[in-house]
Design a protein around this motif. Structure first.
Motif, short mmCIF file in Angstrom:
data_model
loop_
_atom_site.label_atom_id
_atom_site.label_comp_id
_atom_site.label_asym_id
_atom_site.label_seq_id
_atom_site.Cartn_x
_atom_site.Cartn_y
_atom_site.Cartn_z
N ASN A 293 1.72 9.43 2.87
CA ASN A 293 1.40 9.26 1.28
C ASN A 293 0.68 8.57 0.77
O ASN A 293 -0.10 9.14 -0.33
N TRP A 294 -0.42 8.03 1.97
CA TRP A 294 -1.40 7.80 1.79
C TRP A 294 -2.45 8.87 1.48
O TRP A 294 -3.64 8.78 0.63
N ILE B 296 0.50 -0.60 0.16
CA ILE B 296 0.08 -0.13 -0.05
C ILE B 296 1.05 1.44 -0.10
O ILE B 296 0.75 2.28 -0.80
N ASN B 297 2.09 1.23 0.95
CA ASN B 297 2.44 2.40 0.93
C ASN B 297 3.78 3.04 -0.28
O ASN B 297 3.54 4.10 -0.60
N ASN B 298 4.31 1.46 -0.96
CA ASN B 298 4.54 1.48 -2.00
C ASN B 298 3.30 2.37 -3.51
O ASN B 298 3.80 3.03 -3.98
N GLU B 299 2.30 1.56 -3.45
CA GLU B 299 1.24 2.00 -4.45
C GLU B 299 0.99 3.95 -3.80
O GLU B 299 0.71 4.61 -4.77
N ALA B 300 1.41 3.99 -2.89
CA ALA B 300 0.40 5.53 -3.01
C ALA B 300 1.87 6.61 -3.26
O ALA B 300 1.18 7.50 -3.11
N GLN C 156 2.17 9.85 -7.64
CA GLN C 156 3.25 11.20 -8.04
C GLN C 156 2.56 10.79 -9.63
O GLN C 156 2.16 12.32 -10.18
N TYR C 157 1.89 10.09 -9.67
CA TYR C 157 1.52 9.92 -11.22
C TYR C 157 0.58 9.00 -11.13
O TYR C 157 -0.45 8.28 -11.65
#
Length: 516
Positions: free
Chosen positions: A232-233, A153-157, A162-163
């Motif tokens: 981030n989320w 989840i954190n990586n995807e956040a 950003q994109y």
């Protein structure tokens, strides 16, 4: 080899990071781990005791990319409980496939995980949410598995922050893994521009953002841990609402000023087909729905308003509001989520249903495309998404039409039938469509028909493929497709709970972690 790539990437980290990054990973310094792309194309271990004699297709323990004791317990339980040895073998192969083969990088210290979709080295927001969906109830029992999902989840956040218009991504720089080259992105212009060292492909697909919300919900519902709601989320959630607001607008304002927040071109030598109107797709009118450029299949949409993607968005926004209310977080976001969920839900019923039949896509001008695509979200999957009940008259009528020759992407042969899509071709239906059909009915006969259409069509490999020819049982696409494997296992667990007499030796419901 995927596991060795993890190790080489980790060599660039300090010693402490290496130890933490390998938590849960099965690593053996002398293991000779085959590339699973090739491994999955040939029968491997001993055959099952059923009439199909399906092979054991899990990698050797030292080559599995993540180990979970809770997952192994479910496999053990189901092997004992399932009455058909071939279904038991399919479950044994498919349920752990995401953890066995797709965790390309994981660092607990960095709170980052990179999950590939299978034979493509990229992380799709959509695929990842579905690859982990069947592990939901185990997150409260296996802290290491829960930590892995939180890292995803954190990586995807970070990606979404950003994109937000992109759906698939490269490894995070902390992994030390090199970005992959995507031939299909060559010659494509995206506005706003993207960095191909971060983005694998920037097709805007509304359901990708829904996938991020789904995975967040899956984690919180089963752990009650709010630590995933970091900066981030929160930024990612803001970006999702930015896209919702932008893509719900009409193509022209009242003075016929052209409105464009995102465009994606193809053609001019690119492998990807051209998007009309200089990358801006077909015009749309305001309806209350949210537009998209591409479908869950990565194929170009005909009309902007994709009904099942909007249905999924409505459902996930309701869940988002519930989570925020339960945790007393982001009250303004909760309010927006409720408003948009209600608006989208109403617009679906007001603008996409004619004569009790849902359109797959609409444009707000009266244009409607009645079809379905195998990828989830689809119209057949509306009950699975939580948008409506299986017995809803409009769903029943729509389902009947879509699972027939009245759907341009339905095809039937002597041994296999189902819904496909233009991503492959009309004569290659996808097993995923039959799995979705099982979630959409309580009729025992329909369930068993769909179940065995899938079970009997793995080309003898004991894995669920992307598509299957209606002419040749050995003609399929993608031997290694983690999402399809997870979806099959999720369906078997659903039947074990909802219809145990159909698949289990005893007519007693089984739920992972709650039985035996």
């Amino acid at each position: 080899m995927g596991l060795l790539n993890v190790i080489f990437g980790l060599m660039k980290l300090n010693a402490k990071s290496i130890v933490l990054a390998l938590t849960g990973l099965a690593v053996h310094s002398t293991a000779q781990c085959p590339d699973y792309t090739g491994y999955s194309q040939e029968p491997q271990g001993d055959p099952s005791n059923g009439p199909l004699g399906l092979p054991f297709m899990r990698p050797a323990p030292a080559c599995r990319t993540f180990n979970s004791t809770a997952v192994e317990k479910v496999i053990s339980d189901m092997k004992t409980l399932l009455k058909d040895p071939d279904i038991a073998r399919l479950f044994e192969n498919t349920f752990p496939n995401t953890l066995d083969t797709t965790v390309r990088y994981y660092s607990q210290e960095e709170n980052l995980a990179f999950i590939i979709t299978g034979d493509i080295t990229a992380q799709w927001l959509r695929d990842t949410a579905n690859q982990f969906a069947h592990y939901g109830t185990l997150l409260g029992q296996d802290p290491e598995l829960a930590q892995l999902v939180k890292a995803v989840i954190n990586n995807e956040a970070r990606y979404v922050s950003q994109y937000p218009y992109c759906g698939s991504f490269q490894p995070p720089p902390e992994s030390g893994l090199a970005p992959s080259h995507n031939d299909w992105a060559d010659g494509v212009t995206v506005n706003p521009p993207v960095d191909n060292q971060t983005v694998f492909e920037c097709k805007y697909e509304l359901d990708s953002l829904c996938g991020f919300l789904k995975l967040s919900r899956l984690y919180y519902t089963n752990t009650k841990d709010t630590s995933f709601m970091n900066d981030n989320w929160r930024t990612a959630i803001d970006q999702i609402f930015r896209v919702i607001n932008e893509q719900s607008q009409a193509t022209f304002d009242k003075d016929f000023n052209f409105i464009s927040f995102y465009n994606w071109t193809g053609g001019n030598g690119a492998l990807s087909p051209m998007v009309p109107n200089r990358g801006n797709r077909e015009p749309k009118a305001f309806t209350g729905l949210v537009g998209t450029h591409h479908r869950p299949s990565d194929d170009l949409s005909v009309f902007a308003f994709l009904t099942p993607a909007n249905a999924m968005l409505s459902v996930e926004l309701t869940h988002l509001a519930e989570i925020l209310d339960q945790t007393n977080e982001l009250k303004n976001v909760s309010r927006q989520a409720k408003e948009w969920s209600s608006r989208i839900h109403k617009a679906i019923w007001d603008t996409t249903v004619v004569d009790n039949i849902f359109a797959y896509e609409t444009n707000g001008f009266g244009g409607r495309y009645v079809m379905d695509d195998a990828n989830i979200p689809s119209l057949i999957s509306l009950p699975y998404l939580g948008f409506l009940e299986k017995k809803n008259p409009a769903y029943v009528a729509t389902r009947k039409q879509l699972l027939s020759a009245k759907n341009p992407y339905f095809a039937a042969g002597k041994k296999f039938q189902g819904v496909g899509g233009p991503h492959v071709d009309p004569w290659h239906p996808w097993p995923m469509s039959q799995i979705a059909a099982i979630f959409g009915t309580d009729d025992d006969e329909e369930i068993l028909k769909s179940l065995y259409l899938v079970v009997n069509n793995t080309a003898g490999l004991g894995l669920i493929h992307e598509s299957q020819s209606i002419y040749d049982e050995k003609d399929y696409t993608r031997s290694w497709f983690a999402w399809a494997n997870s979806f099959f296992a999720e369906m078997v667990l659903d039947l074990a709970d909802r219809k145990p007499s159909l698949v289990l030796k005893r007519n007693e419901s089984y739920r992972p972690g709650l039985n035996l």
